[in-house]
Design a protein around this motif. Structure first.
Motif, PDB file in Angstrom:
ATOM      1  N   THR A 511      -9.065  -7.883  -6.487  1.00 22.61           N
ATOM      2  CA  THR A 511      -9.634  -9.179  -6.878  1.00 22.61           C
ATOM      3  C   THR A 511     -10.886  -9.492  -6.072  1.00 22.61           C
ATOM      4  O   THR A 511     -11.904  -9.954  -6.613  1.00 22.61           O
ATOM      5  N   MET A 512     -10.825  -9.261  -4.767  1.00 23.49           N
ATOM      6  CA  MET A 512     -11.994  -9.516  -3.923  1.00 23.49           C
ATOM      7  C   MET A 512     -13.158  -8.608  -4.298  1.00 23.49           C
ATOM      8  O   MET A 512     -14.329  -9.027  -4.286  1.00 23.49           O
ATOM      9  N   ALA A 513     -12.851  -7.360  -4.644  1.00 25.75           N
ATOM     10  CA  ALA A 513     -13.901  -6.435  -5.061  1.00 25.75           C
ATOM     11  C   ALA A 513     -14.575  -6.911  -6.350  1.00 25.75           C
ATOM     12  O   ALA A 513     -15.798  -6.773  -6.512  1.00 25.75           O
ATOM     13  N   LEU A 514     -13.795  -7.498  -7.266  1.00 26.78           N
ATOM     14  CA  LEU A 514     -14.372  -8.009  -8.515  1.00 26.78           C
ATOM     15  C   LEU A 514     -15.323  -9.172  -8.249  1.00 26.78           C
ATOM     16  O   LEU A 514     -16.402  -9.263  -8.853  1.00 26.78           O
ATOM     17  N   TRP A 515     -14.936 -10.072  -7.347  1.00 27.54           N
ATOM     18  CA  TRP A 515     -15.846 -11.163  -6.995  1.00 27.54           C
ATOM     19  C   TRP A 515     -17.152 -10.618  -6.434  1.00 27.54           C
ATOM     20  O   TRP A 515     -18.241 -11.098  -6.782  1.00 27.54           O
ATOM     21  N   ARG A 516     -17.037  -9.643  -5.551  1.00 26.05           N
ATOM     22  CA  ARG A 516     -18.244  -9.111  -4.917  1.00 26.05           C
ATOM     23  C   ARG A 516     -19.121  -8.345  -5.912  1.00 26.05           C
ATOM     24  O   ARG A 516     -20.320  -8.161  -5.674  1.00 26.05           O
ATOM     25  N   ALA A 517     -18.498  -7.912  -7.009  1.00 22.62           N
ATOM     26  CA  ALA A 517     -19.277  -7.245  -8.055  1.00 22.62           C
ATOM     27  C   ALA A 517     -19.889  -8.238  -9.040  1.00 22.62           C
ATOM     28  O   ALA A 517     -20.578  -7.824  -9.981  1.00 22.62           O
ATOM     29  N   GLY A 518     -19.642  -9.532  -8.845  1.00 23.07           N
ATOM     30  CA  GLY A 518     -20.265 -10.550  -9.683  1.00 23.07           C
ATOM     31  C   GLY A 518     -19.400 -11.109 -10.784  1.00 23.07           C
ATOM     32  O   GLY A 518     -19.873 -11.930 -11.583  1.00 23.07           O
ATOM     33  N   TRP A 519     -18.118 -10.711 -10.846  1.00 23.16           N
ATOM     34  CA  TRP A 519     -17.234 -11.196 -11.900  1.00 23.16           C
ATOM     35  C   TRP A 519     -16.542 -12.487 -11.462  1.00 23.16           C
ATOM     36  O   TRP A 519     -16.328 -12.733 -10.287  1.00 23.16           O
ATOM     37  N   ARG A 520     -16.144 -13.288 -12.435  1.00 23.56           N
ATOM     38  CA  ARG A 520     -15.331 -14.479 -12.181  1.00 23.56           C
ATOM     39  C   ARG A 520     -13.863 -14.156 -12.421  1.00 23.56           C
ATOM     40  O   ARG A 520     -13.527 -13.300 -13.240  1.00 23.56           O
ATOM     41  N   VAL A 521     -12.988 -14.874 -11.704  1.00 25.66           N
ATOM     42  CA  VAL A 521     -11.544 -14.707 -11.845  1.00 25.66           C
ATOM     43  C   VAL A 521     -10.936 -16.081 -12.081  1.00 25.66           C
ATOM     44  O   VAL A 521     -11.252 -17.036 -11.353  1.00 25.66           O
ATOM     45  N   VAL A 522     -10.054 -16.211 -13.100  1.00 25.40           N
ATOM     46  CA  VAL A 522      -9.478 -17.509 -13.449  1.00 25.40           C
ATOM     47  C   VAL A 522      -7.955 -17.414 -13.488  1.00 25.40           C
ATOM     48  O   VAL A 522      -7.375 -16.341 -13.332  1.00 25.40           O
ATOM     49  N   GLN A 539      15.021  -8.411   3.166  1.00 28.43           N
ATOM     50  CA  GLN A 539      14.114  -7.995   2.100  1.00 28.43           C
ATOM     51  C   GLN A 539      12.898  -8.922   2.016  1.00 28.43           C
ATOM     52  O   GLN A 539      11.769  -8.457   1.833  1.00 28.43           O
ATOM     53  N   LEU A 540      13.148 -10.220   2.180  1.00 32.16           N
ATOM     54  CA  LEU A 540      12.050 -11.176   2.118  1.00 32.16           C
ATOM     55  C   LEU A 540      11.062 -10.921   3.245  1.00 32.16           C
ATOM     56  O   LEU A 540       9.838 -10.935   3.038  1.00 32.16           O
ATOM     57  N   TRP A 541      11.567 -10.692   4.448  1.00 31.48           N
ATOM     58  CA  TRP A 541      10.694 -10.430   5.588  1.00 31.48           C
ATOM     59  C   TRP A 541       9.808  -9.209   5.328  1.00 31.48           C
ATOM     60  O   TRP A 541       8.598  -9.241   5.554  1.00 31.48           O
ATOM     61  N   ARG A 542      10.417  -8.131   4.846  1.00 31.34           N
ATOM     62  CA  ARG A 542       9.668  -6.893   4.622  1.00 31.34           C
ATOM     63  C   ARG A 542       8.611  -7.089   3.542  1.00 31.34           C
ATOM     64  O   ARG A 542       7.479  -6.608   3.665  1.00 31.34           O
ATOM     65  N   GLN A 543       8.977  -7.825   2.474  1.00 33.79           N
ATOM     66  CA  GLN A 543       8.000  -8.049   1.400  1.00 33.79           C
ATOM     67  C   GLN A 543       6.823  -8.889   1.875  1.00 33.79           C
ATOM     68  O   GLN A 543       5.660  -8.531   1.677  1.00 33.79           O
ATOM     69  N   ARG A 544       7.115 -10.012   2.556  1.00 30.80           N
ATOM     70  CA  ARG A 544       6.043 -10.904   2.970  1.00 30.80           C
ATOM     71  C   ARG A 544       5.224 -10.303   4.112  1.00 30.80           C
ATOM     72  O   ARG A 544       4.032 -10.594   4.240  1.00 30.80           O
ATOM     73  N   TYR A 545       5.864  -9.509   4.930  1.00 32.33           N
ATOM     74  CA  TYR A 545       5.136  -8.819   5.992  1.00 32.33           C
ATOM     75  C   TYR A 545       4.074  -7.908   5.378  1.00 32.33           C
ATOM     76  O   TYR A 545       2.915  -7.881   5.811  1.00 32.33           O
ATOM     77  N   ARG A 546       4.472  -7.171   4.326  1.00 33.42           N
ATOM     78  CA  ARG A 546       3.510  -6.286   3.659  1.00 33.42           C
ATOM     79  C   ARG A 546       2.407  -7.107   2.995  1.00 33.42           C
ATOM     80  O   ARG A 546       1.221  -6.765   3.089  1.00 33.42           O
ATOM     81  N   TRP A 547       2.779  -8.188   2.319  1.00 30.15           N
ATOM     82  CA  TRP A 547       1.775  -9.036   1.669  1.00 30.15           C
ATOM     83  C   TRP A 547       0.762  -9.559   2.683  1.00 30.15           C
ATOM     84  O   TRP A 547      -0.451  -9.484   2.473  1.00 30.15           O
ATOM     85  N   CYS A 548       1.281 -10.126   3.758  1.00 31.95           N
ATOM     86  CA  CYS A 548       0.401 -10.751   4.743  1.00 31.95           C
ATOM     87  C   CYS A 548      -0.469  -9.713   5.441  1.00 31.95           C
ATOM     88  O   CYS A 548      -1.674  -9.922   5.617  1.00 31.95           O
ATOM     89  N   TYR A 549       0.138  -8.601   5.833  1.00 29.69           N
ATOM     90  CA  TYR A 549      -0.622  -7.548   6.501  1.00 29.69           C
ATOM     91  C   TYR A 549      -1.713  -7.005   5.570  1.00 29.69           C
ATOM     92  O   TYR A 549      -2.865  -6.807   5.973  1.00 29.69           O
ATOM     93  N   GLY A 550      -1.354  -6.776   4.294  1.00 33.75           N
ATOM     94  CA  GLY A 550      -2.338  -6.284   3.326  1.00 33.75           C
ATOM     95  C   GLY A 550      -3.453  -7.279   3.066  1.00 33.75           C
ATOM     96  O   GLY A 550      -4.616  -6.897   2.898  1.00 33.75           O
ATOM     97  N   THR A 551      -3.115  -8.570   3.038  1.00 34.09           N
ATOM     98  CA  THR A 551      -4.143  -9.597   2.851  1.00 34.09           C
ATOM     99  C   THR A 551      -5.123  -9.602   4.016  1.00 34.09           C
ATOM    100  O   THR A 551      -6.342  -9.737   3.823  1.00 34.09           O
ATOM    101  N   LEU A 552      -4.606  -9.462   5.232  1.00 33.39           N
ATOM    102  CA  LEU A 552      -5.490  -9.384   6.398  1.00 33.39           C
ATOM    103  C   LEU A 552      -6.417  -8.176   6.292  1.00 33.39           C
ATOM    104  O   LEU A 552      -7.610  -8.266   6.620  1.00 33.39           O
ATOM    105  N   GLN A 553      -5.868  -7.052   5.847  1.00 32.63           N
ATOM    106  CA  GLN A 553      -6.701  -5.861   5.662  1.00 32.63           C
ATOM    107  C   GLN A 553      -7.814  -6.133   4.640  1.00 32.63           C
ATOM    108  O   GLN A 553      -8.978  -5.765   4.856  1.00 32.63           O
ATOM    109  N   ALA A 554      -7.444  -6.768   3.514  1.00 35.06           N
ATOM    110  CA  ALA A 554      -8.431  -7.037   2.466  1.00 35.06           C
ATOM    111  C   ALA A 554      -9.486  -8.036   2.945  1.00 35.06           C
ATOM    112  O   ALA A 554     -10.681  -7.885   2.653  1.00 35.06           O
ATOM    113  N   MET A 555      -9.067  -9.067   3.674  1.00 31.86           N
ATOM    114  CA  MET A 555     -10.023 -10.044   4.203  1.00 31.86           C
ATOM    115  C   MET A 555     -11.023  -9.367   5.137  1.00 31.86           C
ATOM    116  O   MET A 555     -12.222  -9.649   5.085  1.00 31.86           O
TER     117      MET A 555
END
Length: 701
Positions: A511-522, A539-555
């Protein structure tokens, strides 16, 4: 989705940092609360039930008690011993010292250990100018009603404070909240006997009728009244000499002695520890104020932008005459790894879609269960389903593999545990008719919400994720099209090189790559899909840990967007800033803020105010959550779980953020962790009454 690539080890060592730091901070906070607010010590003097013993009746103000024996001393005629309690005070102590120096007088200062720790330079100044120092205990608690442990702490910590401030010990003690010997009555007398047994000499004050001509011990506090009365006494013609308690009473043994090296070290540690607590409290007061303001501001803006989003859709809903409707072929990519529990329900819901021109591509990522077998059965029955296989390489690789088989200009990416409403795909792809829109986020709902953990996640999806998405669309900074339900233009996907395997949050990265390429996201709120959420805290901890860690990587990967122009710059300055502030920094501080709220309720003079503030903030959150549920066409009876979510679930999410940030900063590696599926989303979704009414969302607003 499992992966065999570079994510190698799960971070553990960084917990050592938290294990060492947090106890010290919270210990200092609790110690500060105890010393400043006297949690287990009486702050008012209890009326005496019996007078002082006969041996002390009529005794002088300077007492040496040995069991039942009492020896006392008074000031000689014309001699005045000025004594000051409960200092040092940063305002009045220097002024009193200046006044005494002007008249070449000396006095005795009975200092609070807690204040001596706070102002050690004043302790040194008092001694340097020839004055005497005694103990007024650490917090000024009533020793007559204190436990033995409390009394020992009050006296021992004060000696440590003096040792740390100027390297001495004292044998002079003034009992807090007492004046004359007569006030050492009732439960106070056993405390006097105990302190005397520890080597203390008890100092009281003379009755009000005694004059300087008779010899006098006067007792003051550090106030303006003390300053004025001291000034009057210093000019009294009957007061010929102003001296210390030990000098005036003729005490033979020295009342102050040098502290040992160990005592000095312990005193210095005490000073630093209390300074840490004071600094922590001061910092948290500011942090709490700013965080509360930001939290309320966020809730207000979420409601404001949600309303703006509703009005925008009412005016420009996809499919209106000004936009052409997409009726042509749509390709659906379904990556699957060991999804035998849910793949059948997912395919059945897709095949029942009102958008019939579908190409459904199931990409098996090296499953070891019956996933391929089940998908092949659907492929044999319906030519719209196609199954391709690859060795296990991860979700991003599976989706990129599937893109090679796409035969339409529009691509929908879904998870293999998601069940779709019949018109979900049709509604999801309509915004792509606008040539500037490159991706659309659908509305993911929690299917298995019967248990408390599922209801908490249901509230999070509606109150947290969906309100955010409405705001993100209005501000043009949507950071994530969820992997469970999202639509893309094929040329937009190809333009950014497909899905990257650089992060664990491939949907956010894309999603972030699409914004940087000039596309809109709705965000298309009426495109509804039901997903299965974790059913255990692990299970919740493992899922959210991956989400949060991956979001930090993407940011971090897309951080340069803040300096770019156009859609990329808007996303960077708005979206990344929002994520950093509200999904990283504030969650990092949230546990500390919650602890400080508890501290305020326990240790401040107005705990009712702290509790009322917390419930007021809770009421605002409930109101906003009710509005979010209304927008999503959900029943509001789930709101009863929100207070418990704040107390339990949200703390877990905060800890996930803390662990993710520490792991990211320390460079730890995290592997893709897959949640065990039970296939309950489809069955649960059928029993949720709101599903059948989602087409009337606009009418219910």
């Amino acid at each position: 989705m499992a992966a065999r690539h570079k994510q190698a080890r799960d971070p553990k060592a960084h917990w050592l940092l938290l294990a060492l730091t947090l106890p010290a901070l919270f210990g200092a906070l609790l110690f500060q609360g105890w010393t400043v607010n006297e949690v287990d010590g009486s702050t008012t003097k209890q009326p005496c039930t019996q007078p002082v013993p006969r041996a002390a009746s009529g005794a002088g103000p300077v007492l040496a008690v040995d069991g039942e024996r009492v020896r006392s001393a008074s000031m000689p005629a014309g001699t005045v011993a000025l004594t000051y309690d409960d200092g040092p005070d940063p305002y009045w102590t220097p002024r009193l010292l200046t006044l005494l120096r002007k008249h070449r007088a000396h006095a005795t200062f009975f200092l609070s250990g807690a204040k001596a720790v706070q102002y050690p330079e004043l302790v040194r100044k008092i001694r340097a100018e020839g004055h005497e120092i005694g103990s007024n205990t650490y917090t000024g608690a009533d020793l007559g009603n204190a436990s033995g442990v409390r009394t020992a702490l009050e006296l021992g910590l004060t000696q440590s404070a003096f040792a740390g401030a100027d390297g001495f010990r004292t044998t002079l003690l003034r009992m807090p909240m007492t004046t004359t010997v007569a006030t050492l009555c009732g439960a106070e007398w056993p405390a006097v006997q105990g302190a005397s047994a520890d080597g203390y000499r008890i100092v009281a004050a003379d009755p009000s009728g005694r004059t300087p001509a008779d010899g006098l011990v006067r007792q003051f506090s550090h106030t303006s009244l003390a300053y004025r009365e001291t000034e009057q006494l210093l000019t009294d013609p009957d007061a010929r000499r102003f001296t210390t308690i030990s000098d005036g009473a003729g005490v033979d043994a020295p009342v102050t002695t040098e502290a040992s090296g160990t005592e000095r070290w312990a005193g210095t540690a005490l000073i630093w520890f209390q300074w840490l607590g004071q600094g922590f409290v001061a910092a948290l007061t500011w942090v709490l104020t700013v965080a509360a303001a930001l939290g309320l501001f966020r809730l207000f803006t979420l409601v404001l932008f949600a309303r703006m989003h509703v009005r925008r859709l009412e005016r420009h809903r996809p499919g209106a005459p000004r936009l052409r409707e997409i009726r042509g072929p749509v390709s659906v990519l379904v990556p699957a790894y060991n999804e035998e529990a849910g793949i059948g329900s997912t395919l059945r819901s897709l095949l029942a879609s009102t958008h019939q021109h579908l190409q459904i591509i199931v990409i098996d990522d090296g499953s070891s269960d019956r996933t391929v077998e089940i998908a092949d059965e659907y492929a044999r029955r319906d030519p719209r389903v196609q199954v391709v296989c690859q060795a296990n390489a991860g979700k991003a690789a599976a989706l990129n593999h599937g893109l090679a088989y796409v035969r339409s200009p529009y691509v929908v990416m879904v998870d293999a545990d998601t069940v779709f409403e019949p018109d979900a795909v049709q509604r999801l792809v309509q915004p792509l008719a606008h040539p500037a829109i490159g991706a659309v986020s659908g509305n993911t709902k929690v299917g298995n919400r019967k248990r408390l953990l599922g209801r908490w996640q249901h509230l999070e999806y509606v109150f947290g994720f969906n309100l955010d998405r409405r705001m993100f669309e209005v501000l043009e900074c949507m950071p994530t099209v969820p992997g469970a339900i999202g639509a893309f233009r094929l040329d937009a996907l190809m333009g950014v090189g497909g899905l990257s395997e650089d992060t664990l949050a491939e949907d956010t990265d894309l999603t972030m790559a699409l914004w940087r390429a000039g596309w809109r996201v709705v965000y298309e709120e009426t495109a509804i899909a039901w997903t299965e959420v974790p059913t255990s805290l692990r299970q919740l901890w493992r899922q959210r840990y991956r989400w949060c860690y991956g979001t930090l990587q993407a940011m971090w990967k897309h951080r340069r967007a803040v300096r770019e122009v156009g859609p990329a710059g808007r996303f960077g300055r708005r979206g990344l800033s929002y994520l950093l502030l509200f999904q990283v920094l504030l969650p990092l501080l949230a546990p500390v803020i919650d602890v400080f709220m508890l501290y305020s309720a326990l240790f401040t003079d107005s705990p009712v105010k702290s509790v009322a503030t917390w419930f007021g903030f809770l009421a605002v959150q409930i109101a906003v959550a009710a509005y979010a549920l209304r927008l999503d066409g959900e029943r509001r009876r789930t709101l009863w779980t929100l207070p418990f979510q704040l107390l339990v679930y949200r703390q877990l999410m905060y800890l996930v953020v803390i662990q993710s940030v520490v792991a990211f900063v320390t460079g730890s590696r995290l592997k893709w962790q897959r949640m065990q599926r039970s296939g309950t989303a489809a069955a649960a979704a059928q029993h949720i009454g709101e599903a059948a009414d989602h087409r009337s969302l606009t009418a219910t607003r």
